[in-house]
Design an enzyme around this catalytic site. Structure first.
Site, PDB file in Angstrom:
ATOM      1  CG  HIS A 106      68.090  65.224  50.430  1.00 50.53           C
ATOM      2  ND1 HIS A 106      68.925  66.002  48.969  1.00 50.53           N
ATOM      3  CD2 HIS A 106      69.205  64.662  50.942  1.00 50.53           C
ATOM      4  CE1 HIS A 106      70.308  66.318  48.873  1.00 50.53           C
ATOM      5  NE2 HIS A 106      70.066  65.828  50.495  1.00 50.53           N
ATOM      6  CG  HIS A 107      68.729  68.917  53.002  1.00 50.34           C
ATOM      7  ND1 HIS A 107      68.605  67.827  54.507  1.00 50.34           N
ATOM      8  CD2 HIS A 107      69.419  68.206  52.058  1.00 50.34           C
ATOM      9  CE1 HIS A 107      69.820  67.180  54.238  1.00 50.34           C
ATOM     10  NE2 HIS A 107      70.552  67.455  52.694  1.00 50.34           N
ATOM     11  CE  LYS A 147      76.119  66.906  52.651  1.00 52.63           C
ATOM     12  NZ  LYS A 147      75.877  65.772  53.698  1.00 52.63           N
ATOM     13  CG  HIS A 173      70.913  61.614  49.777  1.00 52.03           C
ATOM     14  ND1 HIS A 173      71.239  59.901  49.345  1.00 52.03           N
ATOM     15  CD2 HIS A 173      71.864  62.389  50.275  1.00 52.03           C
ATOM     16  CE1 HIS A 173      71.657  59.557  50.198  1.00 52.03           C
ATOM     17  NE2 HIS A 173      71.932  60.964  51.379  1.00 52.03           N
ATOM     18  CG  ASP A 174      73.833  64.890  50.549  1.00 55.14           C
ATOM     19  OD1 ASP A 174      73.242  65.517  50.723  1.00 55.14           O
ATOM     20  OD2 ASP A 174      74.020  63.496  51.873  1.00 55.14           O
ATOM     21  CG  HIS A 186      73.981  69.776  50.067  1.00 54.62           C
ATOM     22  ND1 HIS A 186      73.648  70.184  51.084  1.00 54.62           N
ATOM     23  CD2 HIS A 186      73.355  68.418  49.811  1.00 54.62           C
ATOM     24  CE1 HIS A 186      72.656  69.300  51.612  1.00 54.62           C
ATOM     25  NE2 HIS A 186      72.782  68.535  50.554  1.00 54.62           N
TER      26      HIS A 186
END
Ligand SMILES: [Fe+2]
Ligand SMILES: [Fe+2]
Length: 519
Positions: free
Chosen positions: A433-434, A382, A378-379, A407
């Site tokens: 996801h955010h 970044k 998910h990240d 990101h």
């Protein structure tokens, strides 16, 4: 001799069973149907052939004088090998109707037919012999001669050969069909059970399903012993058990022989298929039946099993690829988390929590597995965010926060070009996801079910794990505080249905935390 119930209304009709007793015993005989209005004809044929055997199987006679009963009998006994059909002088046309019935209505092209005429003036027309595939023609005078024996023998031989070809055709068809089904990619367990089903069906082709019963299992070697993956018949209770512990000495001995010789074996009424995959994994398929297998059946099984060997390889190769993908995904996800000073097992726990939440939500097990594999990334976006921003101890400026928010888009762009389902799923999770259920999230402010369910699930799993574990800048929140937050954010940040599921099954989620502790 036993009387057919059909006999009660027609005393000219009877069925004779040379072997007496139950009609079930007919299965290992050549069935011969005599249709003639003259009882003497029946008697002469039966007496003339009383002890005759063909291919080590005795003859079994069915006799009738009635057209109606003959039709009924042919329906009930589709494996009649030979019909001796009398041509009555007064009832010209009966035999034509019967011939049409057999060849056209029943579509039975296998049964051999001998026409019997009362005298030589009654010869059948050539057209009739060709059109209805008549094997031979005899007159009643010839019945006492050697011709009776040689004609019947010739007809039976021809029936046997036709049936052999037919059976082989069916066997090949079945193998092609069965191979197609086993080549679909599936789990090893489903595959093993599929092999047993297909093998049993293959074995039943040549036998009446009423009389034969097969038992078997498929097992895979795990370290030192074989474990049963799928089983049928007498072995069906033994799934997941080690072979050494639950099988009889003689079955184990058969398996051992195949494993030592590293090849498949036919041992009496048992078949042991041995397969070694390219990676060295050993698998066995064991099947036992009530009958000795003939050569064709052995050939079919061997042909089918050579395909099974290739399919075993495909599946273990696929398992290997998936395991490698999984490792790469976790490593990649872990690297990103490490760079942003996240703790050790965060991505593993997010993977497990996402998968559990997906199953509780009612997604299929395949989709839950997909989520388990994709959510750790998910990240991943970044990596495009500078260290100084990623690890800034104080509050971020608006510009820095915008950089940080990017990101999501970076992650999507990194992953969306892949055609692989896992990476496609991961791309959408990275992007959304955010997002928040109330539309206040980023990057696009999507609301409710406009946010993909995979992203809504990962958002819950990610925040739940982040809050309930230590971070470098703060200790873990107590569970009550975590639950409070989720209750407050139900329908705001998070999908309310997912929050219900999280809180309603909290023990299971805490169990995952405990299974993958940090440090
Ligand atoms: Fe994130
Ligand atoms: Fe995370």
């Amino acid at each position: 001799m036993y009387k057919s119930p059909l006999n009660s209304t027609d005393d000219r009709f009877w069925i004779a069973d040379e072997h007496g007793g139950s009609p079930f015993e007919h299965r290992d005989t050549w069935k011969i149907l005599i249709i003639d209005g003259n009882p003497e004809v029946h008697a002469v044929i039966r007496t003339g052939l009383i002890n005759v055997k063909f291919d080590e199987k005795p003859l079994c006679f069915f006799n009738t004088a009635s057209e109606k009963e003959a039709k009924q009998l042919l329906l009930e006994q589709p494996d009649v090998a030979l019909i001796v059909l009398g041509r009555g002088e007064e009832s010209i046309g009966v035999e034509l109707r019967l011939l049409r019935y057999i060849r056209q209505e029943l579509n039975n092209s296998h049964v051999r037919i001998i026409l019997l005429s009362p005298h030589s003036e009654c010869e059948p027309e050539e057209k009739m012999i060709v059109e209805y595939d008549i094997n031979a023609y005899m007159t009643a005078q010839e019945l006492t001669s050697q011709k009776l024996f040689s004609t019947l023998y010739g007809a039976l031989r021809s029936y046997r050969d036709i049936m052999t070809i037919e059976l082989n055709r069916k066997g090949m068809e079945k193998i092609i069909e069965a191979s197609g089904s086993i080549f679909k990619l599936q789990s090893m367990r489903t595959f093993a059970s599929g092999i047993l089903t297909q093998l049993t069906a293959l074995m039943r082709l040549n036998k009446n399903a009423l009389y034969c019963r097969f038992s078997g299992f498929a097992a895979m070697k795990n370290q030192h012993d074989f474990y049963i993956l799928a089983a049928t018949g007498d072995f069906s209770q033994l799934v997941d058990q080690p072979v050494q512990k639950v099988l009889s000495l003689s079955v184990r001995a058969s398996l051992e022989q195949a494993v030592i010789e590293k090849r498949s074996l036919c041992l009496g009424n048992r078949y042991v298929g041995y397969f070694q995959s390219l990676s060295g994994t050993e698998n066995v398929v064991y099947l036992e039946g009530a009958h000795l297998w003939n050569e064709w059946e052995r050939n079919w099984v061997e042909l089918f099993c050579s395909n099974v060997g290739i399919a075993f390889d495909n599946i273990s190769l696929n398992d290997e690829i998936e395991a490698t993908q999984r490792e790469i995904i976790f490593t990649l996800g872990g690297m990103v988390e490490a760079r942003s000073k996240e703790t050790g097992h965060h991505v593993k726990r997010v993977a497990e929590c996402s998968s559990l939440l997906a199953r509780l939500y009612g997604l299929s097990s395949e989709e839950a597995e997909l989520l388990r594999l994709a959510s750790p990334m998910h990240d991943v976006g970044k990596v495009a965010v500078e260290d100084a921003i990623l690890n800034k101890p104080g509050r971020l400026t608006r510009e820095e926060f915008n950089m940080m928010k990017s990101h999501t888009v970076h992650g999507f762009e990194m992953l969306c070009h892949s055609k692989r389902k896992i990476l496609q799923t991961a791309a959408w999770i990275a992007l959304q996801h955010h997002e928040k259920f109330n539309g206040q999230g980023y990057p696009y402010g999507l609301r409710g079910d406009k946010i993909h369910i995979h992203a809504r699930i990962t958002a819950v799993a990610d925040v739940f794990d982040a809050l309930s574990n230590d971070r470098c800048y703060r200790p873990a929140w107590p569970m009550e505080k975590v639950v409070d937050l989720f209750c407050r954010e139900r329908g705001e940040h998070f999908d309310p249905d997912l929050v219900e599921l999280l809180i309603g099954n909290l023990d299971r989620f805490i169990g995952i935390q405990k299974a993958f502790p940090d440090g």
